[in-house]
Design a protein around this motif. Sequence first.
Motif, PDB file in Angstrom:
ATOM      1  N   GLY A  68      25.639 -40.807-114.880  1.00 51.81           N
ATOM      2  CA  GLY A  68      26.590 -41.125-113.823  1.00 51.81           C
ATOM      3  C   GLY A  68      27.094 -42.543-113.885  1.00 51.81           C
ATOM      4  O   GLY A  68      27.338 -43.102-114.958  1.00 51.81           O
ATOM      5  N   ALA A  69      27.228 -43.154-112.689  1.00 57.36           N
ATOM      6  CA  ALA A  69      27.848 -44.476-112.592  1.00 57.36           C
ATOM      7  C   ALA A  69      27.064 -45.537-113.383  1.00 57.36           C
ATOM      8  O   ALA A  69      27.668 -46.431-113.974  1.00 57.36           O
ATOM      9  CB  ALA A  69      27.951 -44.880-111.125  1.00 57.36           C
ATOM     10  N   GLU A  70      25.733 -45.410-113.432  1.00 60.39           N
ATOM     11  CA  GLU A  70      24.932 -46.461-114.077  1.00 60.39           C
ATOM     12  C   GLU A  70      25.354 -46.652-115.545  1.00 60.39           C
ATOM     13  O   GLU A  70      25.686 -47.765-115.968  1.00 60.39           O
ATOM     14  CB  GLU A  70      23.447 -46.091-113.998  1.00 60.39           C
ATOM     15  CG  GLU A  70      22.541 -47.148-114.623  1.00 60.39           C
ATOM     16  CD  GLU A  70      21.058 -46.745-114.610  1.00 60.39           C
ATOM     17  OE1 GLU A  70      20.713 -45.697-114.046  1.00 60.39           O
ATOM     18  OE2 GLU A  70      20.267 -47.509-115.197  1.00 60.39           O
ATOM     19  N   VAL A  71      25.361 -45.571-116.293  1.00 58.35           N
ATOM     20  CA  VAL A  71      25.698 -45.708-117.725  1.00 58.35           C
ATOM     21  C   VAL A  71      27.188 -46.004-117.913  1.00 58.35           C
ATOM     22  O   VAL A  71      27.587 -46.751-118.813  1.00 58.35           O
ATOM     23  CB  VAL A  71      25.246 -44.464-118.524  1.00 58.35           C
ATOM     24  CG1 VAL A  71      26.010 -43.223-118.122  1.00 58.35           C
ATOM     25  CG2 VAL A  71      25.411 -44.718-120.017  1.00 58.35           C
TER      26      VAL A  71
ATOM     27  N   SER B 257      21.529 -41.327-118.662  1.00 56.26           N
ATOM     28  CA  SER B 257      21.487 -42.476-119.585  1.00 56.26           C
ATOM     29  C   SER B 257      21.611 -43.789-118.830  1.00 56.26           C
ATOM     30  O   SER B 257      22.073 -43.825-117.687  1.00 56.26           O
ATOM     31  CB  SER B 257      22.628 -42.360-120.588  1.00 56.26           C
ATOM     32  OG  SER B 257      22.664 -41.068-121.142  1.00 56.26           O
ATOM     33  N   ASP B 258      21.226 -44.876-119.525  1.00 56.48           N
ATOM     34  CA  ASP B 258      21.374 -46.203-118.913  1.00 56.48           C
ATOM     35  C   ASP B 258      22.026 -47.181-119.903  1.00 56.48           C
ATOM     36  O   ASP B 258      22.559 -46.767-120.944  1.00 56.48           O
ATOM     37  CB  ASP B 258      20.034 -46.710-118.376  1.00 56.48           C
ATOM     38  CG  ASP B 258      19.111 -47.199-119.490  1.00 56.48           C
ATOM     39  OD1 ASP B 258      19.478 -47.084-120.683  1.00 56.48           O
ATOM     40  OD2 ASP B 258      18.034 -47.726-119.156  1.00 56.48           O
ATOM     41  N   ALA B 259      21.942 -48.468-119.579  1.00 61.65           N
ATOM     42  CA  ALA B 259      22.636 -49.481-120.375  1.00 61.65           C
ATOM     43  C   ALA B 259      22.154 -49.500-121.832  1.00 61.65           C
ATOM     44  O   ALA B 259      22.947 -49.757-122.745  1.00 61.65           O
ATOM     45  CB  ALA B 259      22.431 -50.854-119.737  1.00 61.65           C
ATOM     46  N   LYS B 260      20.879 -49.201-122.069  1.00 60.90           N
ATOM     47  CA  LYS B 260      20.377 -49.227-123.457  1.00 60.90           C
ATOM     48  C   LYS B 260      21.017 -48.113-124.284  1.00 60.90           C
ATOM     49  O   LYS B 260      21.352 -48.306-125.451  1.00 60.90           O
ATOM     50  CB  LYS B 260      18.852 -49.054-123.463  1.00 60.90           C
ATOM     51  CG  LYS B 260      18.089 -50.286-123.041  1.00 60.90           C
ATOM     52  CD  LYS B 260      16.635 -50.179-123.508  1.00 60.90           C
ATOM     53  CE  LYS B 260      15.713 -50.871-122.543  1.00 60.90           C
ATOM     54  NZ  LYS B 260      15.610 -50.254-121.205  1.00 60.90           N
ATOM     55  N   ASP B 261      21.179 -46.952-123.666  1.00 64.02           N
ATOM     56  CA  ASP B 261      21.856 -45.853-124.367  1.00 64.02           C
ATOM     57  C   ASP B 261      23.304 -46.247-124.675  1.00 64.02           C
ATOM     58  O   ASP B 261      23.821 -45.975-125.759  1.00 64.02           O
ATOM     59  CB  ASP B 261      21.863 -44.586-123.498  1.00 64.02           C
ATOM     60  CG  ASP B 261      20.468 -44.073-123.184  1.00 64.02           C
ATOM     61  OD1 ASP B 261      19.726 -43.764-124.134  1.00 64.02           O
ATOM     62  OD2 ASP B 261      20.120 -44.014-121.996  1.00 64.02           O
TER      63      ASP B 261
END
Length: 483
Positions: free
Chosen positions: A206-209, A40-44
């Motif tokens: 991981g770290a991004e989300v 996942s990323d920031a949008k999630d």
Amino acid sequence: MSANVRNLVEGQWVDSVTGRTLERRNPADERDLVSVFPESDAKDAEAAVSGVLAGWHEWAARSPEQRGAVLERAAAVLEGQRASLVEELVREEGKTRAEATMEVSRTPMNLRFYAGEALRTTGQTIPSSDGSLLFTSRGPVGVVAAITPWNFPLNIPSRKLGPALAAGNGVVFKPSEVTPLMGNRLVEALLEAGVPAGAIAVLHGGAEVSKALVADDRLDAITFTGSTAVGESIHSVVRASQRTQLEMGGKNPMVVLEDADLDRAATLIAKGAFGLSGQACTGTSRVLVHGDVHDALVERIAARAAALRVGNGLTDGVDGGPQATARQKENVVGYIRRALDDGARLVAGGPDAPDGEDLARGHFVRPTVFTDVDPGSALANEEVFGPVLAVLRVGSLDEAIQLAGATRFGLSAGIVTDDLGRALRFAREVPAGLVKINQTTTGQSMNAPFGGLKDSSTQTSKEQAGEAMMAFYTADKTVYLSA
Ligand code: NAD
């Protein structure tokens, strides 16, 4: 068989908007694909927080009895899945069957304990100067983010989600990317038991989300368990008014005094250092032993380390599983090589993988013991988080206490002695949140407060149990009432 693990966002099980996925493979046998899960990323993260902000009030409006009953039912759901959960936990994380059975049994007990907390949360009445009613009232904080590590992927999340939900909060849960399946199993049980899907979200990756999640200033609280480095990075981005509970790493010492029963001491040390393949935050990583009994103790610890059988946790007779990831193994072996370069003396284990064709498919490290460890070296000061033990010689209790407190960490500390006076002095003076006398540095009662001192914790509250634990998940208001 591999599982298709998904995020839970706005009440729906969904893939990441990125379309990206990650794989989790069995750390004892890389051929075994355990799950595929969203990266996942920031949008999630944004959608997950928005969903819980919109949905958590329905849960908060339930009575404490109703919330408690849901947690009780979730405990029963998990108990009904015990055999399959043990198997999945071993495949996903690498624990042995015995270790996984303990964790799978403990998690429902936690949920039942927190079910009771829903009803035990009380305020106070205060004498007022004008005869009006003056009281404090406690309610949920709002939306809580829970970010967790992989080493107890059911137990640690249950001791965050359990009290958060008992108090009526909404939760955004970010399980470790090493153990996504266990994260979902816990949430599936909570949903089946009756937590409304809108009150909880799950974000994988991981770290991004995780970074995007903690940067979301709509969160009311963040509870994190993991490494000190990541905890500190979270601390640097949160708002001043955001409640933040960070439970972090350790470098836990076990002191052995000259009067100790050495067989007992060696058994406690081997269990604390090599249980969970050295991957417990409270694991014994340093032994501070009186010079008079140093050699006799080292001989006993080395014999116990050499006798341990490392292998796939599902195989009968295996004492220790693999390291949870290839990176974790590399890191641990790196510490072993560095200790050799720094002049420490190897008395058990070492950097080479254990023998056995089947072991070549996993991330195995042999239980390793060093003596003559330089107190200034990396091995004596940094968290290894693997089955590597540093033995240091001390001349007195004073020196042991000084050395025990010489690292940046302050999680767990133990002492083995029959001298009650010296044991109690150690308990008073050692800078650690958990003190164990004639016990392993690992292991805690579920109904006792838990948390570190120094750089092992923000010390904003204790976890697991007690007044301070529940205070983290509740907000107090002072109410003045005139009729
Ligand atoms: P970790 O710090 O690498 O990861 C913990 C969680 O944080 C994971 O969900 C991860 O995805 C997330 N994360 C990673 N980078 C992030 C970032 N930059 N910002 C925000 N989130 C981020 O820890 P780990 O390897 O999963 O677990 C091992 C560590 O946890 C050890 O240091 C161990 O001592 C500690 N631990 C502490 C306790 C305790 O109660 N004190 C209990 C268990 C484990």
